[in-house]
Design a protein around this motif. Sequence first.
Motif, PDB file in Angstrom:
ATOM      1  N   ARG A  54       0.732  -1.054   0.104  1.00  0.00           N
ATOM      2  CA  ARG A  54      -0.032  -0.023  -0.273  1.00  0.00           C
ATOM      3  C   ARG A  54       0.870   1.320   0.037  1.00  0.00           C
ATOM      4  O   ARG A  54       0.975   1.948  -0.832  1.00  0.00           O
ATOM      5  CB  ARG A  54      -1.111  -0.018   1.240  1.00  0.00           C
ATOM      6  CG  ARG A  54      -2.138  -1.292   1.184  1.00  0.00           C
ATOM      7  CD  ARG A  54      -2.955  -0.826   0.318  1.00  0.00           C
ATOM      8  NE  ARG A  54      -4.028  -0.040   0.515  1.00  0.00           N
ATOM      9  CZ  ARG A  54      -5.051  -0.174   1.307  1.00  0.00           C
ATOM     10  NH1 ARG A  54      -5.261  -1.185   1.803  1.00  0.00           N
ATOM     11  NH2 ARG A  54      -5.647   0.843   1.609  1.00  0.00           N
ATOM     12  N   GLY A  55       1.078   1.749   1.152  1.00  0.00           N
ATOM     13  CA  GLY A  55       1.894   3.027   1.261  1.00  0.00           C
ATOM     14  C   GLY A  55       0.811   4.184   1.509  1.00  0.00           C
ATOM     15  O   GLY A  55      -0.019   3.691   1.850  1.00  0.00           O
ATOM     16  N   ASN A  56       1.129   5.445   1.086  1.00  0.00           N
ATOM     17  CA  ASN A  56       0.153   6.594   1.301  1.00  0.00           C
ATOM     18  C   ASN A  56      -0.440   6.897   0.094  1.00  0.00           C
ATOM     19  O   ASN A  56      -1.055   7.864  -0.148  1.00  0.00           O
ATOM     20  CB  ASN A  56       1.157   7.714   1.854  1.00  0.00           C
ATOM     21  CG  ASN A  56       1.743   7.468   3.087  1.00  0.00           C
ATOM     22  OD1 ASN A  56       1.198   7.052   3.995  1.00  0.00           O
ATOM     23  ND2 ASN A  56       2.998   7.718   3.471  1.00  0.00           N
ATOM     24  N   THR A  90      -1.683   2.594  -6.786  1.00  0.00           N
ATOM     25  CA  THR A  90      -0.993   1.534  -6.373  1.00  0.00           C
ATOM     26  C   THR A  90      -0.950   0.246  -7.458  1.00  0.00           C
ATOM     27  O   THR A  90      -0.270  -0.709  -7.342  1.00  0.00           O
ATOM     28  CB  THR A  90      -1.577   0.744  -5.094  1.00  0.00           C
ATOM     29  OG1 THR A  90      -2.898   0.277  -5.543  1.00  0.00           O
ATOM     30  CG2 THR A  90      -1.586   1.740  -3.970  1.00  0.00           C
ATOM     31  N   GLU A 130       5.973   7.804  -5.708  1.00  0.00           N
ATOM     32  CA  GLU A 130       5.683   6.785  -4.429  1.00  0.00           C
ATOM     33  C   GLU A 130       4.765   5.665  -5.380  1.00  0.00           C
ATOM     34  O   GLU A 130       4.834   4.577  -5.385  1.00  0.00           O
ATOM     35  CB  GLU A 130       5.031   7.072  -3.432  1.00  0.00           C
ATOM     36  CG  GLU A 130       4.777   5.826  -2.075  1.00  0.00           C
ATOM     37  CD  GLU A 130       4.111   6.442  -1.113  1.00  0.00           C
ATOM     38  OE1 GLU A 130       3.897   5.493  -0.284  1.00  0.00           O
ATOM     39  OE2 GLU A 130       3.791   7.562  -0.897  1.00  0.00           O
TER      40      GLU A 130
END
Length: 197
Positions: free
Chosen positions: A17-19, A50, A74
């Motif tokens: 995931r991440g932000n 994502t 990201e």
Amino acid sequence: MKWKFKTPGIPDKFFIRGNVPMTKEEVRAVTLSKLRLRKDSIMVDVGAGTGSIAIEAAHVCTNGEVIAIEKNSEGIELIKQNSEKFGVYLKILHGNAAECLKEINKFDRVIIGGSGGELEEIIKICYEKLTTEGICVINCITIETLYESMKYLKEIGFSMIDVVSVNVSRGKLVGRYTLMEALNPIYIISGIKTNLL
């Protein structure tokens, strides 16, 4: 990890995931149904985040191609990591959506999950690049974007415009009881290119 099922809706917990925002599994399932993918489809995911929709599409488009466009650094890393995790190939384009779309020759399907404020231009480019009977799907969370999506799709020339509001609640265990917890409603708008410019 290989996704061994033919049905869409890979559980959210399987993705790295991440932000970066990610389309929830139930919304992905409806979105993919609106895309009407074939094995040989060339599909573009604009604002891929994502990569969750692109990865699900790649499991269907095994003889075609899936192109993920994302401007967030990201997000690009997460798309790479998730495509490796699920063992699917994605062509990944890092940059402004409109500019990246101009680099692609033709495609059959497009999902717009993020537009960076350039929705009208993106839809125009998609109409030009889509093959006849190509499908454009837009996912959004605000009423303003819903209105703009429908307006631009009609003005630019798409037909058979369809809109659904997806409201999902998931069961959450509270002691010995199950409480239904609502996710944000999502609007899914789609249109078909039935005539050439």
